[in-house]
Design a protein around this motif. Sequence first.
Motif, mmCIF file in Angstrom:
data_model
loop_
_atom_site.group_PDB
_atom_site.id
_atom_site.type_symbol
_atom_site.label_atom_id
_atom_site.label_comp_id
_atom_site.label_asym_id
_atom_site.label_seq_id
_atom_site.Cartn_x
_atom_site.Cartn_y
_atom_site.Cartn_z
ATOM 1 N N SER A 38 46.483 19.928 31.544
ATOM 2 C CA SER A 38 45.685 19.017 32.364
ATOM 3 C C SER A 38 44.250 19.498 32.491
ATOM 4 N N ALA A 39 43.369 18.543 32.791
ATOM 5 C CA ALA A 39 41.968 18.887 33.035
ATOM 6 C C ALA A 39 41.843 19.800 34.251
ATOM 7 N N GLU A 40 42.727 19.592 35.252
ATOM 8 C CA GLU A 40 42.673 20.432 36.450
ATOM 9 C C GLU A 40 42.979 21.896 36.115
ATOM 10 N N TYR A 41 43.981 22.112 35.255
ATOM 11 C CA TYR A 41 44.314 23.483 34.882
ATOM 12 C C TYR A 41 43.190 24.094 34.047
ATOM 13 N N HIS A 42 42.595 23.301 33.168
ATOM 14 C CA HIS A 42 41.449 23.763 32.375
ATOM 15 C C HIS A 42 40.331 24.224 33.307
ATOM 16 N N ASN A 43 40.060 23.443 34.358
ATOM 17 C CA ASN A 43 39.020 23.815 35.313
ATOM 18 C C ASN A 43 39.348 25.115 36.031
ATOM 19 N N GLU A 44 40.621 25.292 36.390
ATOM 20 C CA GLU A 44 41.012 26.509 37.098
ATOM 21 C C GLU A 44 40.819 27.742 36.225
ATOM 22 N N LEU A 45 41.230 27.654 34.970
ATOM 23 C CA LEU A 45 41.076 28.792 34.061
ATOM 24 C C LEU A 45 39.596 29.111 33.847
ATOM 25 N N TYR A 46 38.806 28.073 33.601
ATOM 26 C CA TYR A 46 37.368 28.267 33.369
ATOM 27 C C TYR A 46 36.718 28.882 34.607
ATOM 28 N N GLY A 47 37.095 28.333 35.812
ATOM 29 C CA GLY A 47 36.500 28.852 37.037
ATOM 30 C C GLY A 47 36.847 30.305 37.277
ATOM 31 N N HIS A 48 38.087 30.715 36.905
ATOM 32 C CA HIS A 48 38.481 32.108 37.101
ATOM 33 C C HIS A 48 37.676 33.032 36.189
ATOM 34 N N ILE A 49 37.504 32.648 34.940
ATOM 35 C CA ILE A 49 36.706 33.477 34.017
ATOM 36 C C ILE A 49 35.262 33.560 34.516
ATOM 37 N N GLU A 50 34.750 32.432 34.989
ATOM 38 C CA GLU A 50 33.366 32.407 35.500
ATOM 39 C C GLU A 50 33.226 33.291 36.728
ATOM 40 N N GLU A 51 34.205 33.209 37.645
ATOM 41 C CA GLU A 51 34.152 34.015 38.859
ATOM 42 C C GLU A 51 34.196 35.506 38.544
ATOM 43 N N GLY B 43 32.782 36.828 36.077
ATOM 44 C CA GLY B 43 31.559 37.195 35.367
ATOM 45 C C GLY B 43 31.773 37.471 33.898
ATOM 46 N N ARG B 44 32.770 36.815 33.268
ATOM 47 C CA ARG B 44 33.101 37.112 31.881
ATOM 48 C C ARG B 44 32.875 35.921 30.946
ATOM 49 N N LEU B 45 32.148 34.877 31.406
ATOM 50 C CA LEU B 45 31.951 33.692 30.571
ATOM 51 C C LEU B 45 31.195 34.009 29.292
ATOM 52 N N THR B 46 30.123 34.824 29.406
ATOM 53 C CA THR B 46 29.336 35.167 28.221
ATOM 54 C C THR B 46 30.197 35.888 27.192
ATOM 55 N N GLU B 47 31.019 36.813 27.673
ATOM 56 C CA GLU B 47 31.915 37.540 26.782
ATOM 57 C C GLU B 47 32.952 36.608 26.163
ATOM 58 N N TYR B 48 33.454 35.671 26.967
ATOM 59 C CA TYR B 48 34.461 34.740 26.466
ATOM 60 C C TYR B 48 33.890 33.860 25.351
ATOM 61 N N ASN B 49 32.674 33.373 25.525
ATOM 62 C CA ASN B 49 32.085 32.441 24.557
ATOM 63 C C ASN B 49 31.525 33.128 23.314
ATOM 64 N N ARG C 67 43.809 31.287 28.391
ATOM 65 C CA ARG C 67 44.954 32.053 28.892
ATOM 66 C C ARG C 67 45.070 33.396 28.171
ATOM 67 N N GLU C 68 44.877 33.385 26.867
ATOM 68 C CA GLU C 68 44.948 34.624 26.092
ATOM 69 C C GLU C 68 43.845 35.581 26.506
ATOM 70 N N PHE C 69 42.639 35.065 26.739
ATOM 71 C CA PHE C 69 41.521 35.914 27.146
ATOM 72 C C PHE C 69 41.788 36.538 28.512
ATOM 73 N N ILE C 70 42.281 35.730 29.455
ATOM 74 C CA ILE C 70 42.580 36.249 30.795
ATOM 75 C C ILE C 70 43.667 37.309 30.722
ATOM 76 N N ARG C 71 44.676 37.052 29.906
ATOM 77 C CA ARG C 71 45.808 37.970 29.809
ATOM 78 C C ARG C 71 45.393 39.318 29.201
ATOM 79 N N THR C 72 44.553 39.283 28.191
ATOM 80 C CA THR C 72 44.235 40.514 27.453
ATOM 81 C C THR C 72 42.938 41.182 27.895
ATOM 82 N N GLN C 73 41.998 40.387 28.428
ATOM 83 C CA GLN C 73 40.681 40.951 28.743
ATOM 84 C C GLN C 73 40.404 41.033 30.250
ATOM 85 N N VAL C 74 40.873 40.033 30.994
ATOM 86 C CA VAL C 74 40.548 39.994 32.424
ATOM 87 C C VAL C 74 41.646 40.643 33.247
#
Length: 345
Positions: free
Chosen positions: A256-269, A271-277, A332-339
């Motif tokens: 869902s778009a809602e879950y996509h937003n939650e994952l994106y917001g967690h990475i952003e919170e 401070g790892r967005l630059t690394e993710y992209n 999800r993979e990025f959060i699991r392995t990097q965050v």
Amino acid sequence: MRPAGQAELKFDECDIDVAKLETKQIWERLRSYLPLYTLFRSDRENTESDSEVQDPMRLAVRQIMEDPEIQRDLDGIAGRVRDRLSEVADGTLEKLNEMNPELAKSLSPRIPPTEELKWADVFKNVSVTGDEEIPLNKRGSGVKRLVLLNFFRAEADRRQREAGGQYVVYAIEEPETSQHPDHQRLLTNALAKVAESEGSQVILTTHSPEIVKQLRFDDLLLISGQEQRCVNPVKEKDLPYPSLNEVNYVAFGEASAEYHNELYGHIEECGRLTEYNRDKPTITYRRERRGAVVEEQKTLTEYIRHQIHHPENTHNDRYSSEALEESIGTMREFIRTQVGAGAEI
């Protein structure tokens, strides 16, 4: 203490024939302490005598018949019938003696005790009709299920008002069947209130993300596995906080778009967005700036994120469900392995 010289007692389980009079009375007493149980299935026979239509009404009859005041009335009815039968028997005996006194000295009617009489069977053909006497089975599937499910709600309200009622377990299979999403949400909230009422428990199975989103984590159990069913409590997996959007993704594959937003917001919170992209392939994203359409390069995740938050921008092709699934999987993979992941399901 065991007296000296007496053999030690040994206990074994054994079956008891409850059809016999003595044990039947014991069983009737024990049954009064057991909860009433009714199963509400998702499939139906679509006949006026449909057991799914009848069962809630029969359950109501059973509960009504257990009312002490009604039991006293039934005792009175049974007594009056017994008296009338005695009159019939006495009259029959009198006429019989006129013909041949040797045939019988007495005729005594035998009526079972009031509690053993099948009073509920009198109402076994109870039916349900709606406006203009239209049978319930002639209405649409969604209407039929709403009517029957709301019987449970009404019954729970009644039991909550009356002290000392018998415990009731409602088992409901896929309450979302034939229901509009708005009705699914309203129905879930209503059933949650039933479960919170004294003496009531609700067990339901569902494949509906809408229903899952209305529940608490403590209310959920995840059934997994094909050959051997495993039932486990649901906990957050990749996000560090309870997310029902994540539960729907894990349980139903609901990207869902809602879950996509939650994952994106967690990475952003974090401070790892630059690394993710970093080093990810990009897509051309067009938007208006100062009256002109400009092109920017975005990763797939950013492309979807912008489309979710700016639906008014019609200069880009809408992301596909496959693209949404891919982006969610990547985050999800990025959060699991990097965050760092949360607790496991």
